[in-house]
Design a protein around this motif. Structure first.
Motif, PDB file in Angstrom:
ATOM      1  N   PHE A 104       0.860  -1.191   0.000  1.00  0.00           N
ATOM      2  CA  PHE A 104       0.000   0.000   0.000  1.00  0.00           C
ATOM      3  C   PHE A 104       0.888   1.229   0.000  1.00  0.00           C
ATOM      4  CE2 PHE A 104      -2.572   3.435   1.506  1.00  0.00           C
ATOM      5  CZ  PHE A 104      -3.832   3.184   0.989  1.00  0.00           C
ATOM      6  N   HIS A 105       0.520   2.210  -0.850  1.00  0.00           N
ATOM      7  CA  HIS A 105       1.278   3.461  -0.909  1.00  0.00           C
ATOM      8  C   HIS A 105       0.279   4.577  -1.194  1.00  0.00           C
ATOM      9  CE1 HIS A 105       4.742   5.974  -1.148  1.00  0.00           C
ATOM     10  NE2 HIS A 105       4.563   6.294  -2.431  1.00  0.00           N
ATOM     11  N   SER A 106       0.011   5.411  -0.208  1.00  0.00           N
ATOM     12  CA  SER A 106      -1.067   6.400  -0.333  1.00  0.00           C
ATOM     13  C   SER A 106      -0.768   7.475  -1.369  1.00  0.00           C
ATOM     14  CB  SER A 106      -1.331   7.055   1.029  1.00  0.00           C
ATOM     15  OG  SER A 106      -0.184   7.753   1.489  1.00  0.00           O
ATOM     16  N   GLU A 107       0.516   7.682  -1.690  1.00  0.00           N
ATOM     17  CA  GLU A 107       0.833   8.722  -2.661  1.00  0.00           C
ATOM     18  C   GLU A 107       0.310   8.383  -4.050  1.00  0.00           C
ATOM     19  OE1 GLU A 107       2.182  11.659  -1.544  1.00  0.00           O
ATOM     20  OE2 GLU A 107       1.737  10.576   0.293  1.00  0.00           O
ATOM     21  N   ASP A 108      -0.063   7.130  -4.264  1.00  0.00           N
ATOM     22  CA  ASP A 108      -0.644   6.730  -5.542  1.00  0.00           C
ATOM     23  C   ASP A 108      -2.114   7.122  -5.658  1.00  0.00           C
ATOM     24  OD1 ASP A 108       1.784   5.567  -6.047  1.00  0.00           O
ATOM     25  OD2 ASP A 108       1.145   3.542  -5.518  1.00  0.00           O
ATOM     26  N   LEU A 109      -2.685   7.689  -4.607  1.00  0.00           N
ATOM     27  CA  LEU A 109      -4.121   7.941  -4.538  1.00  0.00           C
ATOM     28  C   LEU A 109      -4.421   9.410  -4.319  1.00  0.00           C
ATOM     29  CD1 LEU A 109      -4.906   5.010  -2.090  1.00  0.00           C
ATOM     30  CD2 LEU A 109      -5.439   5.027  -4.528  1.00  0.00           C
ATOM     31  N   PRO A 110      -5.614   9.876  -4.729  1.00  0.00           N
ATOM     32  CA  PRO A 110      -6.042  11.233  -4.379  1.00  0.00           C
ATOM     33  C   PRO A 110      -6.130  11.383  -2.869  1.00  0.00           C
ATOM     34  CG  PRO A 110      -7.450  10.297  -6.090  1.00  0.00           C
ATOM     35  CD  PRO A 110      -6.588   9.185  -5.587  1.00  0.00           C
ATOM     36  N   ALA A 111      -5.790  12.572  -2.367  1.00  0.00           N
ATOM     37  CA  ALA A 111      -5.763  12.791  -0.919  1.00  0.00           C
ATOM     38  C   ALA A 111      -7.084  12.450  -0.268  1.00  0.00           C
ATOM     39  CB  ALA A 111      -5.372  14.244  -0.629  1.00  0.00           C
ATOM     40  N   ALA A 112      -8.199  12.738  -0.913  1.00  0.00           N
ATOM     41  CA  ALA A 112      -9.514  12.508  -0.324  1.00  0.00           C
ATOM     42  C   ALA A 112      -9.844  11.027  -0.160  1.00  0.00           C
ATOM     43  CB  ALA A 112     -10.594  13.184  -1.171  1.00  0.00           C
ATOM     44  N   GLU A 113      -9.115  10.154  -0.882  1.00  0.00           N
ATOM     45  CA  GLU A 113      -9.430   8.725  -0.842  1.00  0.00           C
ATOM     46  C   GLU A 113      -8.474   7.931   0.046  1.00  0.00           C
ATOM     47  OE1 GLU A 113      -9.631   6.998  -4.698  1.00  0.00           O
ATOM     48  OE2 GLU A 113     -10.828   8.637  -5.551  1.00  0.00           O
ATOM     49  N   ARG A 114      -7.390   8.533   0.515  1.00  0.00           N
ATOM     50  CA  ARG A 114      -6.317   7.755   1.139  1.00  0.00           C
ATOM     51  C   ARG A 114      -6.761   7.010   2.389  1.00  0.00           C
ATOM     52  NH1 ARG A 114      -1.779  12.502   0.211  1.00  0.00           N
ATOM     53  NH2 ARG A 114      -1.448  12.047  -2.010  1.00  0.00           N
ATOM     54  N   LEU A 115      -7.461   7.692   3.288  1.00  0.00           N
ATOM     55  CA  LEU A 115      -7.874   7.035   4.527  1.00  0.00           C
ATOM     56  C   LEU A 115      -8.851   5.904   4.240  1.00  0.00           C
ATOM     57  CD1 LEU A 115      -7.799   6.938   7.618  1.00  0.00           C
ATOM     58  CD2 LEU A 115      -9.707   8.552   7.626  1.00  0.00           C
ATOM     59  N   ALA A 116      -9.840   6.156   3.398  1.00  0.00           N
ATOM     60  CA  ALA A 116     -10.833   5.125   3.102  1.00  0.00           C
ATOM     61  C   ALA A 116     -10.201   3.927   2.403  1.00  0.00           C
ATOM     62  CB  ALA A 116     -11.955   5.703   2.239  1.00  0.00           C
ATOM     63  N   ARG A 117      -9.246   4.184   1.510  1.00  0.00           N
ATOM     64  CA  ARG A 117      -8.620   3.066   0.813  1.00  0.00           C
ATOM     65  C   ARG A 117      -7.712   2.256   1.735  1.00  0.00           C
ATOM     66  NH1 ARG A 117      -8.702   3.733  -4.859  1.00  0.00           N
ATOM     67  NH2 ARG A 117      -7.636   1.727  -5.002  1.00  0.00           N
TER      68      ARG A 117
END
Length: 342
Positions: free
Chosen positions: A6-19
């Motif tokens: 898992f790497h949150s930088e691959d995701l939009p900021a608004a989705e990081r926690l939920a993902r």
């Protein structure tokens, strides 16, 4: 091979926690994550399998990770777990205790019991955790409930060997996410540089990890100096019997409730009862029926309605009580009361 899973930088900021929450909920022992600042949340997770042992390094923004009773019911692989901070601070709460961990201090937790892990600093923390199947540990080490949720020293002695080893096997790439891959459609399974040990060493490293965890548990259990028979299954069964007797009036009394109260898994509870010619559920029902039958024959309680007698001993409704009573004693509870009065 170490993988960035898992790497949150691959995701939009608004989705990081939920993902990341979704990622944790689909692990072999599901957890959930919350944060007071979801818009600032970041997370990176790197994982390594060494034989039967799973090691991971997680870098998280301030947040709370929980394993609830509901998530335990969803999946429980019966793991003994070690966690420590490589950077930052965290608090690990389980079994009515909470351990505040600085760098290299470690805590033990059990996948079969509710858990809370809090990242407590202002910035992100990097932690390492290892999961060892309890079945691979010596019998005494599987019953280390007194050590759960306690801060244990990881800078000297056997604890230092354990934390150093686990830190080293995860040291193939930097812990701050510099190795993470670029954006991808699915960020949970990314390629990763190879572990700096030959792949054939995984089984050996796994065996070393199991031995170090077992030795660490044995060391701290010896410090506790318990009586030889204090943790034996016979003593535990006596405690379970007493607990069931005390909590018979509670409608929610169940094998899961009994297991949770004694800090064991439901499957282990059922294994304990294989030495008896009954199950936990049958024992609870039989004892409730015995108490209700006694009350129905008590002249002092003859004015107490039958449904109140049933509720007094944990039966949720009159119909199910009547069916169980007739099956056990051959007559409905009303006839038994009349016969006893006669």
């Amino acid at each position: 091979m170490i993988r960035t899973v898992f790497h949150s930088e691959d995701l939009p900021a608004a989705e990081r926690l939920a993902r990341f929450d979704d990622f944790l909920r689909h692990c072999d022992h599901p957890m959930a994550v919350t944060s007071s600042a979801p818009e600032l949340f970041r997370a990176t997770a790197r994982a390594l399998e060494i034989g039967p042992v799973s090691v991971a390094e997680l870098t998280l923004s301030p947040s709370v990770v929980r394993r609830t009773a509901r998530l335990i019911r969803q999946s429980d692989p019966e793991l003994c777990c070690v966690v420590f901070a490589r950077r930052g601070a965290l608090r690990v709460a389980q079994a009515g205790r909470e351990a505040a961990l600085g760098e290299r201090d470690f805590a033990l937790y059990d996948s079969s019991q509710p858990l809370r892990v809090r990242i407590t600093g202002r910035g992100p923390a990097t932690l390492v955790r290892a999961h060892v199947p309890r079945a691979l540990l010596p019998p005494r080490a599987r019953r280390a409930d007194g050590l759960l949720g306690r801060p244990l020293p990881g800078r000297a002695g056997i604890g230092a060997l354990l934390t150093q080893f686990l830190g080293d096997v995860m040291a193939g790439t930097p812990p701050d996410g510099d190795d993470a891959p670029g954006p991808a459609t699915e960020p949970y399974e990314s390629a990763e540089p190879a572990l700096p040990h030959p792949a054939g060493d995984a089984v050996v490293l796994g065996a070393v990890a199991v031995d170090l965890v077992a030795a660490t548990l044995a060391h701290h259990l010896d410090e506790e100096s318990p009586a030889p028979d204090e943790q034996g299954p016979g003593v535990l069964l006596l405690r379970i019997d007493a607990f069931i007797e005390e909590h018979l009036p509670e409608p929610d009394l169940s094998p899961r409730a009994v297991a949770a109260a004694h800090h064991i898994s439901v499957s282990y509870l059922h294994r304990l009862f294989r030495t008896r010619e009954t199950t936990v559920t049958e024992l609870i029902r039989r004892r409730r029926l015995e108490r209700a039958r006694r009350d129905l024959g008590d002249e002092r309680l003859r004015d107490l309605p039958i449904h109140r007698v049933a509720a007094r001993w944990g039966f949720r409704d009159h119909a199910s009580f009547t069916r169980a009573f007739r099956a056990a004693y051959g007559v409905p509870p009303s006839r038994h009361r009349r016969q006893s009065s006669g």
